[in-house]
Design a protein around this motif. Structure first.
Motif, PDB file in Angstrom:
ATOM      1  N   PHE A 132      -0.799 -14.056   5.408  1.00 20.57           N
ATOM      2  CA  PHE A 132      -0.274 -15.360   4.987  1.00 20.57           C
ATOM      3  C   PHE A 132       0.252 -15.215   3.568  1.00 20.57           C
ATOM      4  O   PHE A 132       0.040 -14.194   2.894  1.00 20.57           O
ATOM      5  CB  PHE A 132      -1.352 -16.452   5.072  1.00 20.57           C
ATOM      6  CG  PHE A 132      -2.679 -16.077   4.483  1.00 20.57           C
ATOM      7  CD1 PHE A 132      -2.951 -16.285   3.132  1.00 20.57           C
ATOM      8  CD2 PHE A 132      -3.669 -15.495   5.268  1.00 20.57           C
ATOM      9  CE1 PHE A 132      -4.179 -15.947   2.588  1.00 20.57           C
ATOM     10  CE2 PHE A 132      -4.902 -15.153   4.735  1.00 20.57           C
ATOM     11  CZ  PHE A 132      -5.157 -15.375   3.387  1.00 20.57           C
ATOM     12  N   ASP A 133       0.962 -16.225   3.099  1.00 22.19           N
ATOM     13  CA  ASP A 133       1.568 -16.195   1.766  1.00 22.19           C
ATOM     14  C   ASP A 133       0.727 -16.986   0.774  1.00 22.19           C
ATOM     15  O   ASP A 133      -0.001 -17.918   1.146  1.00 22.19           O
ATOM     16  CB  ASP A 133       2.983 -16.763   1.805  1.00 22.19           C
ATOM     17  CG  ASP A 133       3.929 -15.906   2.623  1.00 22.19           C
ATOM     18  OD1 ASP A 133       3.811 -14.671   2.544  1.00 22.19           O
ATOM     19  OD2 ASP A 133       4.774 -16.466   3.344  1.00 22.19           O
ATOM     20  N   SER A 134       0.864 -16.630  -0.487  1.00 19.87           N
ATOM     21  CA  SER A 134       0.024 -17.226  -1.526  1.00 19.87           C
ATOM     22  C   SER A 134       0.221 -18.731  -1.658  1.00 19.87           C
ATOM     23  O   SER A 134      -0.723 -19.463  -1.939  1.00 19.87           O
ATOM     24  CB  SER A 134       0.293 -16.544  -2.868  1.00 19.87           C
ATOM     25  OG  SER A 134       1.672 -16.614  -3.206  1.00 19.87           O
ATOM     26  N   TYR A 135       1.449 -19.213  -1.452  1.00 16.77           N
ATOM     27  CA  TYR A 135       1.676 -20.647  -1.621  1.00 16.77           C
ATOM     28  C   TYR A 135       0.937 -21.464  -0.567  1.00 16.77           C
ATOM     29  O   TYR A 135       0.646 -22.646  -0.780  1.00 16.77           O
ATOM     30  CB  TYR A 135       3.184 -20.960  -1.573  1.00 16.77           C
ATOM     31  CG  TYR A 135       3.832 -20.780  -0.225  1.00 16.77           C
ATOM     32  CD1 TYR A 135       3.787 -21.783   0.740  1.00 16.77           C
ATOM     33  CD2 TYR A 135       4.489 -19.590   0.102  1.00 16.77           C
ATOM     34  CE1 TYR A 135       4.377 -21.608   1.986  1.00 16.77           C
ATOM     35  CE2 TYR A 135       5.072 -19.414   1.337  1.00 16.77           C
ATOM     36  CZ  TYR A 135       5.013 -20.423   2.277  1.00 16.77           C
ATOM     37  OH  TYR A 135       5.588 -20.251   3.514  1.00 16.77           O
ATOM     38  N   GLU A 136       0.603 -20.844   0.555  1.00 16.20           N
ATOM     39  CA  GLU A 136      -0.096 -21.560   1.615  1.00 16.20           C
ATOM     40  C   GLU A 136      -1.516 -21.940   1.228  1.00 16.20           C
ATOM     41  O   GLU A 136      -2.089 -22.892   1.782  1.00 16.20           O
ATOM     42  CB  GLU A 136      -0.141 -20.706   2.893  1.00 16.20           C
ATOM     43  CG  GLU A 136       1.200 -20.377   3.500  1.00 16.20           C
ATOM     44  CD  GLU A 136       1.043 -19.574   4.776  1.00 16.20           C
ATOM     45  OE1 GLU A 136       0.469 -20.104   5.739  1.00 16.20           O
ATOM     46  OE2 GLU A 136       1.471 -18.399   4.793  1.00 16.20           O
ATOM     47  N   ILE A 137      -2.112 -21.213   0.306  1.00 16.78           N
ATOM     48  CA  ILE A 137      -3.514 -21.468  -0.030  1.00 16.78           C
ATOM     49  C   ILE A 137      -3.679 -22.164  -1.372  1.00 16.78           C
ATOM     50  O   ILE A 137      -4.768 -22.191  -1.942  1.00 16.78           O
ATOM     51  CB  ILE A 137      -4.338 -20.160  -0.003  1.00 16.78           C
ATOM     52  CG1 ILE A 137      -3.739 -19.116  -0.950  1.00 16.78           C
ATOM     53  CG2 ILE A 137      -4.428 -19.611   1.409  1.00 16.78           C
ATOM     54  CD1 ILE A 137      -4.610 -17.868  -1.082  1.00 16.78           C
ATOM     55  N   ILE A 138      -2.604 -22.758  -1.885  1.00 13.99           N
ATOM     56  CA  ILE A 138      -2.733 -23.593  -3.075  1.00 13.99           C
ATOM     57  C   ILE A 138      -3.283 -24.947  -2.637  1.00 13.99           C
ATOM     58  O   ILE A 138      -2.582 -25.742  -2.011  1.00 13.99           O
ATOM     59  CB  ILE A 138      -1.382 -23.770  -3.798  1.00 13.99           C
ATOM     60  CG1 ILE A 138      -0.858 -22.415  -4.283  1.00 13.99           C
ATOM     61  CG2 ILE A 138      -1.519 -24.737  -4.973  1.00 13.99           C
ATOM     62  CD1 ILE A 138       0.497 -22.489  -4.959  1.00 13.99           C
ATOM     63  N   GLY A 139      -4.510 -25.206  -2.930  1.00 17.78           N
ATOM     64  CA  GLY A 139      -5.141 -26.461  -2.539  1.00 17.78           C
ATOM     65  C   GLY A 139      -5.601 -26.522  -1.105  1.00 17.78           C
ATOM     66  O   GLY A 139      -6.204 -27.511  -0.672  1.00 17.78           O
ATOM     67  N   HIS A 140      -5.308 -25.483  -0.341  1.00 15.87           N
ATOM     68  CA  HIS A 140      -5.714 -25.431   1.075  1.00 15.87           C
ATOM     69  C   HIS A 140      -6.239 -24.030   1.370  1.00 15.87           C
ATOM     70  O   HIS A 140      -5.477 -23.141   1.739  1.00 15.87           O
ATOM     71  CB  HIS A 140      -4.534 -25.764   1.989  1.00 15.87           C
ATOM     72  CG  HIS A 140      -3.962 -27.119   1.740  1.00 15.87           C
ATOM     73  ND1 HIS A 140      -4.496 -28.274   2.258  1.00 15.87           N
ATOM     74  CD2 HIS A 140      -2.890 -27.495   0.995  1.00 15.87           C
ATOM     75  CE1 HIS A 140      -3.791 -29.306   1.874  1.00 15.87           C
ATOM     76  NE2 HIS A 140      -2.803 -28.875   1.102  1.00 15.87           N
ATOM     77  N   PRO A 141      -7.538 -23.826   1.210  1.00  9.88           N
ATOM     78  CA  PRO A 141      -8.092 -22.467   1.307  1.00  9.88           C
ATOM     79  C   PRO A 141      -8.003 -21.863   2.694  1.00  9.88           C
ATOM     80  O   PRO A 141      -8.023 -22.572   3.705  1.00  9.88           O
ATOM     81  CB  PRO A 141      -9.556 -22.664   0.893  1.00  9.88           C
ATOM     82  CG  PRO A 141      -9.858 -24.092   1.225  1.00  9.88           C
ATOM     83  CD  PRO A 141      -8.579 -24.841   0.947  1.00  9.88           C
ATOM     84  N   ALA A 142      -7.894 -20.551   2.708  1.00 13.34           N
ATOM     85  CA  ALA A 142      -8.119 -19.791   3.934  1.00 13.34           C
ATOM     86  C   ALA A 142      -9.604 -19.486   3.966  1.00 13.34           C
ATOM     87  O   ALA A 142     -10.188 -19.096   2.945  1.00 13.34           O
ATOM     88  CB  ALA A 142      -7.301 -18.500   3.918  1.00 13.34           C
TER      89      ALA A 142
END
Length: 212
Positions: A132-142
């Motif tokens: 996954f990409d880093s922007y996906e986990i800004i405020g929404h954790p994996a």
């Protein structure tokens, strides 16, 4: 005159010896009282099992543009000290874009793992590799759950680990991305009163501990 010079040289030699001994003595006191306890405390911390709320930050070097983060039993940046977790149970690989703070994150598994992608509500069995990409986990954790076995598509005992990203300004005033790993729920806990060979611990509640 020669006698005076010899006496003076002897005095300087003795004074130098006393000064050297004094410096060595002071160094020993400083090491024994301050430096050694810090090293011992850091060394002992390596043998403490993870706890809910433990956090680990990672910033990728700008020159290499690559970093890895390992979750294991006794080794890795996050050493759980839990005997149900294998070494390199999860391996996170970070690859930075050349001209921006964008990262591709690849996660490899070497032990039973569940994965909940960012913005998703449910865990599923993790494939051998997830990306996954880093922007996906800004405020929404994996989020990940790791254990020694999966029974009927569920884990009875597990450790939860989440990964998020955020921005901060470094000392040069440049905006950089920081990744944070956090230990979440540990089900049912780690029994720190029973230590096995190799300084590891098993799942279980300590005697007298309260129910979560």
């Amino acid at each position: 005159m020669f006698l005076s010079i010899a006496i003076l040289d002897s005095f300087v030699l003795v004074l130098s010896g006393v000064l050297t001994i004094s410096i060595l003595g002071l160094g020993f006191v400083v090491y024994n009282q301050f430096i050694h306890p810090i090293f011992m405390r850091q060394e002992s911390d390596r043998f403490i099992p993870v706890q809910t709320g433990d956090k680990y930050d990672l910033v990728v070097d700008e020159l290499s543009r690559y970093a890895s983060f390992h979750v294991g039993c006794k080794t890795g940046q996050l050493a759980t000290r839990c005997n149900a977790i294998t070494e390199d149970h999860l391996i996170f690989q970070f690859k930075k874009s050349r001209d921006s703070e964008d990262y591709t994150i690849t996660v490899l598994k070497n032990g039973p793992s569940f994965y909940k992608p960012p913005r998703m509500e449910h865990y599923g069995k993790m494939e051998s590799k997830e990306s996954f990409d880093s922007y996906e986990i800004i405020g929404h954790p994996a989020e990940f759950r790791i254990s020694d076995k999966i029974t009927k598509d569920r884990m009875v005992n597990y450790i939860e680990i989440s990964l998020t990203s955020s921005f901060y300004f470094n000392r040069s005033g440049k905006e950089r991305m920081k990744f944070t790993f956090e230990v979440g729920k540990i089900q049912p806990g780690i029994n720190r009163k029973v230590r096995f060979r190799g300084d590891v611990y098993g799942f279980g509640k300590e005697e007298g501990s309260e129910e979560e």
